[in-house]
Write an enzyme that holds these catalytic residues in place. Structure first.
Site, mmCIF file in Angstrom:
data_model
loop_
_atom_site.group_PDB
_atom_site.id
_atom_site.type_symbol
_atom_site.label_atom_id
_atom_site.label_comp_id
_atom_site.label_asym_id
_atom_site.label_seq_id
_atom_site.Cartn_x
_atom_site.Cartn_y
_atom_site.Cartn_z
ATOM 1 N N ASP A 26 73.286 73.866 72.926
ATOM 2 C CA ASP A 26 74.697 73.697 73.326
ATOM 3 C C ASP A 26 74.882 73.421 74.755
ATOM 4 O O ASP A 26 73.950 73.680 75.542
ATOM 5 C CB ASP A 26 75.635 74.930 72.794
ATOM 6 N N GLU A 27 76.134 72.974 75.223
ATOM 7 C CA GLU A 27 76.154 72.580 76.513
ATOM 8 C C GLU A 27 76.306 73.732 77.714
ATOM 9 O O GLU A 27 75.920 73.669 78.673
ATOM 10 C CB GLU A 27 77.715 71.813 76.712
ATOM 11 N N LYS B 273 69.455 70.485 68.822
ATOM 12 C CA LYS B 273 70.300 70.375 70.300
ATOM 13 C C LYS B 273 70.818 71.643 70.816
ATOM 14 O O LYS B 273 71.232 72.512 69.901
ATOM 15 C CB LYS B 273 71.427 69.512 70.006
ATOM 16 N N LYS C 54 74.508 77.969 66.043
ATOM 17 C CA LYS C 54 75.599 78.677 66.503
ATOM 18 C C LYS C 54 75.358 80.087 66.325
ATOM 19 O O LYS C 54 74.577 80.364 65.328
ATOM 20 C CB LYS C 54 76.616 78.287 65.632
ATOM 21 N N LYS D 34 86.841 68.326 65.318
ATOM 22 C CA LYS D 34 87.778 69.415 65.861
ATOM 23 C C LYS D 34 88.647 69.009 67.415
ATOM 24 O O LYS D 34 89.169 69.681 68.047
ATOM 25 C CB LYS D 34 87.121 70.653 66.016
ATOM 26 N N HIS E 143 75.505 65.056 76.853
ATOM 27 C CA HIS E 143 76.790 65.763 76.610
ATOM 28 C C HIS E 143 77.885 65.569 77.441
ATOM 29 O O HIS E 143 77.600 65.473 78.569
ATOM 30 C CB HIS E 143 76.363 67.238 76.144
HETATM 31 O O1 LIG Z 1 78.010 70.358 71.539
HETATM 32 C C1 LIG Z 1 78.191 70.165 70.507
HETATM 33 O O2 LIG Z 1 78.415 68.990 70.111
HETATM 34 C C2 LIG Z 1 78.985 71.238 69.625
HETATM 35 O O3 LIG Z 1 78.581 72.362 69.759
HETATM 36 C C3 LIG Z 1 79.738 70.735 68.329
HETATM 37 O O4 LIG Z 1 79.552 72.062 67.421
HETATM 38 P P1 LIG Z 1 80.241 72.020 66.007
HETATM 39 O O5 LIG Z 1 79.494 71.044 65.397
HETATM 40 O O6 LIG Z 1 80.206 73.457 65.424
HETATM 41 O O7 LIG Z 1 81.445 71.771 66.295
HETATM 42 MG MG LIG Z 2 78.867 72.565 71.768
#
Ligand SMILES: O=C(O)[C@H](O)COP(=O)(O)O
Ligand SMILES: [Mg+2]
Length: 421
Positions: A185-186, A183, A157, A316, A275
């Protein structure tokens, strides 16, 4: 027109509440709210008609020229309607064609105010046209060294904006701290600030160093999502560079593309991490759309090895029944391999014990913010996540384990056992 016997097809021909579906039929369960002035029976019948071989008008067809493919609305229980579809309605091995029937026009028909496809009972006559996963939960032992514990993953992040160097460095710190998988991110694919080919090469080089240092197998879920031809080229590149996995945004790129990726991944022995970005457009409303349960079923048939299924309310994102979906993904389905469910979205070390209580240990636990937001940084954050898993596996209370595990202690001080929004 020939001289055959004419048959009339009207939508109320599609209702038979005494009908017992044959084992070869695809049986779907819908929640339906009929339009004003329409009975449940009429709405159920319209659904069966429009999703198989009927339409809004009565038809007059020469029987000699018609194969009988009508679905049957065979159950009504409150707002729940069961519809049985003959296998011959479907093209073997084509998920787009199946969905154009069972989740097609009917979702927008005026005959219903709302309709949600809740569950499917897939017969072998359909599943046999699909490959299912190549690896599923076995990645934990075949491709990684997770053993009996959950596989641990992290997404750097911020989700986009990091340079390639920063991405690979964060990955290396996390791997060294104890996670198994880095991983993407999407929404990170091949942008100028972090090009795909560079990121792949640098991240896998970092993976090799982390493996060397820790003595554990590590790997990288690189996001190959793109237009299909481009995506297949990216899959080839992952194999050339010695990666073991690809990640695909399965909803945004579509099931036909997922089927193509599955085939190419088999050539290379690569596992697929799915994803589910955009799933909530289908499943968030409890009275309309397509449930996450059905999305997960489709993903299993198409052959992904992992799919995000939520966090049982501990993260979340709003989720439906994560334990029930996970149970389906790992239960018998005519010999298809199971899928390894992924818990992700707002997780941190302080909720891992509750997560394992709710979902068991055959899962991937992904924490992005819950690792990189650790007050002492990514390496400490990864250690804290691994420590919380070790404590949970040993049946030791997290607070007690934190007494002599400083990184976990700091994480618990910061986040406690709170669920974020
Ligand atoms: O793609 C994902 O699974 C997320 O980016 C989760 O991110 P987070 O763990 O910061 O909520
Ligand atoms: Mg994500």
């Amino acid at each position: 027109m020939s001289d055959g016997i004419m048959t009339g097809i009207e939508y109320d021909d599609f209702l038979d509440l005494g009908y017992e579906p044959a084992g070869t039929e695809l049986v779907c369960e819908f929640t339906i709210e009929p339009a004003a002035g329409m009975s449940m029976e009429a709405a159920a019948s319209r659904v069966a008609s429009e999703s198989s071989n009927g339409t809004w008008a009565a038809l007059h067809v020469d029987e000699d020229e018609l194969t009988e493919l009508g679905a049957v609305a065979c159950g009504i229980d409150g707002r729940t309607v069961t519809v049985a579809y003959p296998t011959a309605l479907f093209e073997a091995g084509s998920m787009p064609q199946i969905l154009s029937c069972i989740a097609g026009n009917i979702l927008g028909m005026k005959a219903v105010d709302s309709i949600r496809l809740e569950d499917c009972d897939w017969p072998e006559s359909i599943t046999s046209g699909f490959p299912g996963p190549q690896f599923g939960p076995s990645v934990a032992r075949e491709k990684l060294d997770a053993g009996e514990r959950p596989v641990l993953a992290t997404v750097p992040k911020p989700k986009v904006g990091l340079s390639t160097d920063a991405h690979a460095r964060i990955g290396e710190e996390a791997w060294r701290g104890g996670v198994d998988l880095l991983k993407d991110d999407e929404n990170l694919t091949d942008q100028a600030f972090n090009p795909f080919a560079d990121r792949l090469a640098e991240s896998l080089a970092a993976r090799d160093r982390a493996q060397e240092e820790t003595g554990e197998r590590k790997d990288y879920l690189v996001n190959v999502t793109a237009e299909t031809t481009e995506m297949l080229e990216r899959v080839d590149l992952v194999a050339e560079h010695g990666g073991g996995f690809v990640m695909v945004d399965v909803i945004t790129c579509g099931w036909a593309a997922v089927q193509s990726v599955r085939e190419r991944c088999e050539d290379h022995g690569l596992a697929i991490h799915a994803h589910r970005a955009m799933h909530a457009a289908f499943d968030r409303l409890d009275h309309h759309g397509v449930s996450m349960r059905v999305i997960a079923q489709i993903a299993r048939l198409c052959g992904v090895d992992h799919i995000h299924t939520g966090t049982a309310g501990l993260g979340k994102l709003a989720n439906e029944d994560t334990p029930g979906i996970n149970e389906w993904l790992t239960s018998d389905c005519h010999g298809l391999r199971p899928v390894l469910p992924v818990a992700s979205g707002g997780l941190h070390p302080g909720v891992v014990d509750q997560l394992i209580d709710a979902l068991g240990t055959d899962i991937i636990v992904q924490a992005g913010g819950g690792i990189h937001g650790h007050p002492d940084g990514t390496h400490a954050g990864a250690k804290a996540l691994r420590q919380s898993v070790e404590a949970s596996m040993a049946g030791t209370d997290l607070e007690t384990y934190a007494d002599d595990h400083a990184e976990l202690a700091t994480a618990l001080e910061k986040w406690g056992a709170e669920t974020p929004r």
